[in-house]
Design a protein around this motif. Structure first.
Motif, short mmCIF file in Angstrom:
data_model
loop_
_atom_site.label_atom_id
_atom_site.label_comp_id
_atom_site.label_asym_id
_atom_site.label_seq_id
_atom_site.Cartn_x
_atom_site.Cartn_y
_atom_site.Cartn_z
N ARG A 84 6.82 20.89 49.04
CA ARG A 84 6.84 22.24 48.48
C ARG A 84 5.42 22.78 48.36
O ARG A 84 4.44 22.02 48.30
N LEU A 85 5.32 24.09 48.29
CA LEU A 85 4.06 24.73 47.94
C LEU A 85 4.04 24.97 46.43
O LEU A 85 5.08 25.13 45.80
N SER A 86 2.86 25.01 45.87
CA SER A 86 2.72 25.29 44.45
C SER A 86 3.13 26.73 44.15
O SER A 86 3.23 27.57 45.05
N THR A 87 3.38 27.02 42.88
CA THR A 87 3.70 28.38 42.47
C THR A 87 2.43 29.22 42.60
O THR A 87 1.44 28.98 41.91
N ARG A 88 2.48 30.20 43.47
CA ARG A 88 1.32 31.06 43.70
C ARG A 88 1.70 32.52 43.53
O ARG A 88 2.85 32.91 43.76
N GLY A 89 0.72 33.31 43.11
CA GLY A 89 0.96 34.72 42.91
C GLY A 89 -0.21 35.56 43.37
O GLY A 89 -1.35 35.07 43.50
N LEU A 90 0.06 36.82 43.62
CA LEU A 90 -0.96 37.81 43.98
C LEU A 90 -1.04 38.81 42.84
O LEU A 90 -0.06 39.47 42.50
N LEU A 91 -2.24 38.90 42.24
CA LEU A 91 -2.47 39.82 41.13
C LEU A 91 -3.47 40.87 41.60
O LEU A 91 -4.62 40.56 41.93
N GLN A 92 -3.02 42.12 41.65
CA GLN A 92 -3.87 43.21 42.11
C GLN A 92 -4.21 44.13 40.95
O GLN A 92 -3.31 44.70 40.31
N TYR A 105 5.00 37.08 43.11
CA TYR A 105 4.91 35.70 43.58
C TYR A 105 4.80 35.70 45.10
O TYR A 105 5.46 36.48 45.79
N THR A 106 3.98 34.80 45.62
CA THR A 106 3.83 34.68 47.07
C THR A 106 4.43 33.37 47.59
O THR A 106 4.46 33.15 48.79
#
Length: 347
Positions: A84-92, A105-106
């Motif tokens: 799995r990939l880790s929990t990642r997000g994009l914050l703009q 979330y990405t």
């Protein structure tokens, strides 16, 4: 080492942060699980290993974040899934002063549940748990947590603090919120979430009204918080401070550590989570709501002075965060409360 006194079931998210000027930061740790653990850690002067932290990590989880958490001297459990990939997000961030932001979330989020504690009995025996969950997920999780604790001969008594998931804060879920709140010891939405649950976010532009907030908090309280109705409602109101009330604690407002115009406020991300982590620990240690809210307010103040996490320095047995000793800041805030009381008396 003593028993664990705090664990969060919030997520740890690895953020990519984009700024209006084009600057980008990568692998910035965040999420409700991380910030509530930060708040809990700030509230503990010694025996820091009594703060537990479960990290659900994918194959790409940054070693730098692991090293940061290890540097806090907490009881860390890393549960890594190589498929799995880790929990990642994009914050703009948009506009000035980073007040406008958009998050998404990405990757597919890795949301902790009580079953993730099966292989970590030390964390399962914690005396307090912080949840960020919808009413439905909370009602599913709590019986599972209790059954697992029973099977592992954990003490039956444990403190449950619920931070409602923002997406679930809507008037169509109001009855579910009221029912779920009877399962926990502390129910703590922020003021916008509270208004949304009661269908009171209809006026734009938004104007903060402390009386409306207090009236709704009392409605929540009267509907029943906790299995015996002895729980507390704590409303987090950002720059407007916080409100705490229970059947044995008259409604009391606490100012924020910084006012909204302070140049010390850089980014409010994680402030509410940090507040609840600190509040949870103090309550688990037997403190009253006043002491718990004070520690929560101080923890929030350290979370908002920078982008990301505050800087910890440990020199000559004196720990500082952003150059400040936590207890000194608690005393500074207590003095502010006393001045406010004295001013009110004069008026």
């Amino acid at each position: 080492m003593g028993d664990i006194i705090f664990v969060s079931l919030g997520m740890i998210v690895i953020d990519e942060i984009r700024f209006p000027d084009g600057k980008i930061l990568y692998d910035v740790p965040g999420g409700s699980g991380l910030y509530s653990t930060l708040g809990a850690r700030l509230a503990v002067a010694d025996a820091t290993n009594r703060i537990g932290c479960l990290v659900l990590a994918g194959r790409d989880f940054p070693a730098s974040v692991v090293n940061t958490l290890k540097g806090w001297d907490i009881t860390l459990r890393l549960q890594q899934a190589d498929d799995r990939l880790s929990t990642r997000g994009l914050l703009q961030y948009q506009g000035i002063n980073f007040k406008d932001r958009v998050f998404k979330y990405t990757t597919t989020p890795l949301q902790p549940t009580p079953t993730d504690f099966i292989n970590h009995p030390l964390l399962l025996r914690s005396s307090a748990f912080h949840f960020l969950a919808s009413p439905h997920d909370l009602k599913v999780s709590i019986p599972v947590l209790r059954a697992l604790r029973h099977n592992n001969v954990a003490p039956a008594q444990h403190l449950l603090v619920w931070e409602p998931a923002p997406a679930s804060c809507h008037s169509k879920f109001r009855d579910e919120h009221l029912r779920a709140a009877r399962l926990v010891d502390v129910y703590s939405p922020n003021h916008s979430e509270l208004l949304a649950v009661f269908g009171s976010l209809n006026t734009l532009p938004f104007s903060f009204d402390s009386k409306t907030i207090q009236d709704l908090a009392l409605q929540l309280l009267h509907s029943g918080i906790g299995p015996t109705g002895q729980g507390a409602v704590v409303i987090r109101c950002g720059e407007h401070g916080s409100l705490a009330v229970s059947n044995s604690y008259p409604a009391r407002w606490f100012p924020a550590f910084y006012d909204g115009s302070s140049s010390k406020v850089v980014d409010a991300t994680g402030a509410g989570n940090s507040f609840l982590g600190a509040l949870t620990v103090k309550l688990a240690q037997g403190a009253d709501l006043t002491a718990a809210v004070i520690m929560g307010t101080v923890a929030a103040s350290l979370a908002i002075e920078q982008i990301g996490l505050p800087e910890r320095v440990d020199e000559s047995e004196t720990e500082t965060w952003n150059g400040f000793n936590v207890q000194s800041r608690v005393e500074e805030y207590r003095a502010k409360l006393e001045r406010d009381i004295n001013v009110s008396r004069v008026r």
